[in-house]
Design a protein around this motif. Structure first.
Motif, short mmCIF file in Angstrom:
data_model
loop_
_atom_site.label_atom_id
_atom_site.label_comp_id
_atom_site.label_asym_id
_atom_site.label_seq_id
_atom_site.Cartn_x
_atom_site.Cartn_y
_atom_site.Cartn_z
N TRP A 65 -5.27 -2.02 -7.21
CA TRP A 65 -3.81 -1.98 -7.39
C TRP A 65 -3.25 -0.61 -7.01
CZ3 TRP A 65 -1.07 0.24 -11.86
CH2 TRP A 65 0.30 -0.06 -11.86
N ARG A 89 -0.56 0.43 -3.96
CA ARG A 89 0.70 1.10 -4.25
C ARG A 89 0.90 2.37 -3.41
NH1 ARG A 89 3.37 0.57 -9.19
NH2 ARG A 89 3.42 2.84 -9.43
N THR A 94 7.41 1.93 -4.67
CA THR A 94 7.38 0.79 -5.57
C THR A 94 8.68 0.65 -6.34
OG1 THR A 94 6.36 2.12 -7.32
CG2 THR A 94 4.88 0.93 -5.83
N TYR A 132 0.40 -8.29 -6.52
CA TYR A 132 1.23 -7.22 -5.98
C TYR A 132 2.03 -7.78 -4.82
CZ TYR A 132 2.54 -2.74 -3.88
OH TYR A 132 3.23 -1.68 -3.37
N THR A 165 5.14 -4.94 -8.78
CA THR A 165 4.26 -5.76 -9.60
C THR A 165 5.09 -6.27 -10.78
OG1 THR A 165 2.48 -4.19 -9.05
CG2 THR A 165 2.01 -5.84 -10.75
#
Length: 300
Positions: free
Chosen positions: A13, A17, A22, A88, A99
């Protein structure tokens, strides 16, 4: 093209990212993030600093997420609510990711829900007791709605501290906001590619600058920069004022101790006005460490 990736591990994850701005950080690009500046986000995505370890609020949010899911289901029994943080979502072209915490299917529309845990003081100050949503959270929800295709968005807030309260705050989905944020992100990635960081926010980026400017052992000549003289004078004036206030506070506290004469509590017109107690201080030892200190020298 919106992509949906299964998150196989936390490391997986975090790696995904890295390539995107994000939803939780995007407000920093327009100066609306309480905890992250534009400059800080640039350093992070450029790889000049490492992401911070998980904070207490983040850990608390993960622990209480099942409680929030239960409360959402109780409030909306006609919704099908599922945890969504196993995936994601990313806009590959724009390099924007998210997310989401929860997804739900209302009777007619898909819904995206972000779960938040907020202490009572922050709830009153930054959320206006539920009458407003912080800009950072509003933008986060616009991104999550755009990437999941949700028609509706809510922030599910569990308020703690003195009382336990739960609120579902609706967020109007506005595709034009996501369009504006995409433009900001495009410029951001261009600045990364050209190695042109934004100007620091000196009011909040001191700790970041301490990480960036490691000592080189060199001597720099600032003889032609008269601003340095103004900065030194301003700094010393602030330092003198700070010391004066500290000395005055200690003087007042000394007078208060004498007036109380060893009492634990002082009353004025029936109400407590002062208290005095002994605070135990545990002994401990720490490993040697170091930090960067910068200070002015010489006479004004």
């Amino acid at each position: 093209m919106i992509e949906k990736h299964l998150i196989r591990s936390e490391a997986d994850w975090l790696e995904m990212r890295k390539q995107d701005v994000t939803a939780s950080d995007i407000a920093a690009l327009v100066g609306k993030h309480e905890f992250l500046s534009h400059y800080g986000l640039w350093l992070l995505k450029a790889g000049n600093i490492l992401p911070e370890v998980e904070s207490d609020p983040m850990s608390r949010g993960k622990l209480l997420e099942p409680v929030i899911i239960g409360l959402v289901k109780k409030l909306h029994p006609d919704w099908t609510v599922i945890s969504a943080n196993d995936y994601y979502y990313r806009d590959a072209g724009a390099r924007i990711g998210a997310t989401p915490d929860l997804l739900a299917m209302a009777p007619s529309d898909p819904v995206v829900i972000d779960a938040k845990t907020v202490d009572l003081w922050t709830w009153k100050k930054e959320w206006d007791d539920g009458d407003s949503i912080p800009a950072r959270v509003y933008m986060q929800m616009q991104v999550q709605a755009a990437l999941t295709g949700a028609d509706e968005a809510y922030v599910a807030v569990l308020v703690w501290g003195g009382r336990l309260d739960f609120r579902m705050l609706p967020v109007k989905v506005d595709p034009s906001v996501y369009g504006q944020l995409k433009a900001e992100v495009k410029g951001f990635w261009l600045s990364i590619a050209n190695d042109k960081p934004p100007a620091p926010d000196f009011g909040r980026d001191y700790e970041l600058l301490r990480k960036v400017y490691a000592q080189t052992g060199e001597i720099i000549d600032l003889s032609g920069d008269n601003e340095i003289l103004e900065m030194r004078a301003e700094y010393r004036a602030c330092a003198a004022s700070e010391k004066l206030c500290k000395d005055e506070k200690n003087e007042i506290k000394a007078r208060l101790l004498q007036k109380m004469g060893g009492a634990n509590v002082a009353i004025f017109n029936g109400a407590e006005i002062a208290a005095c107690k002994t605070i135990p201080k545990k002994g401990y030892s720490v490993e040697p460490t170091s930090y960067l200190d910068v200070r002015f020298r010489g006479k004004d």
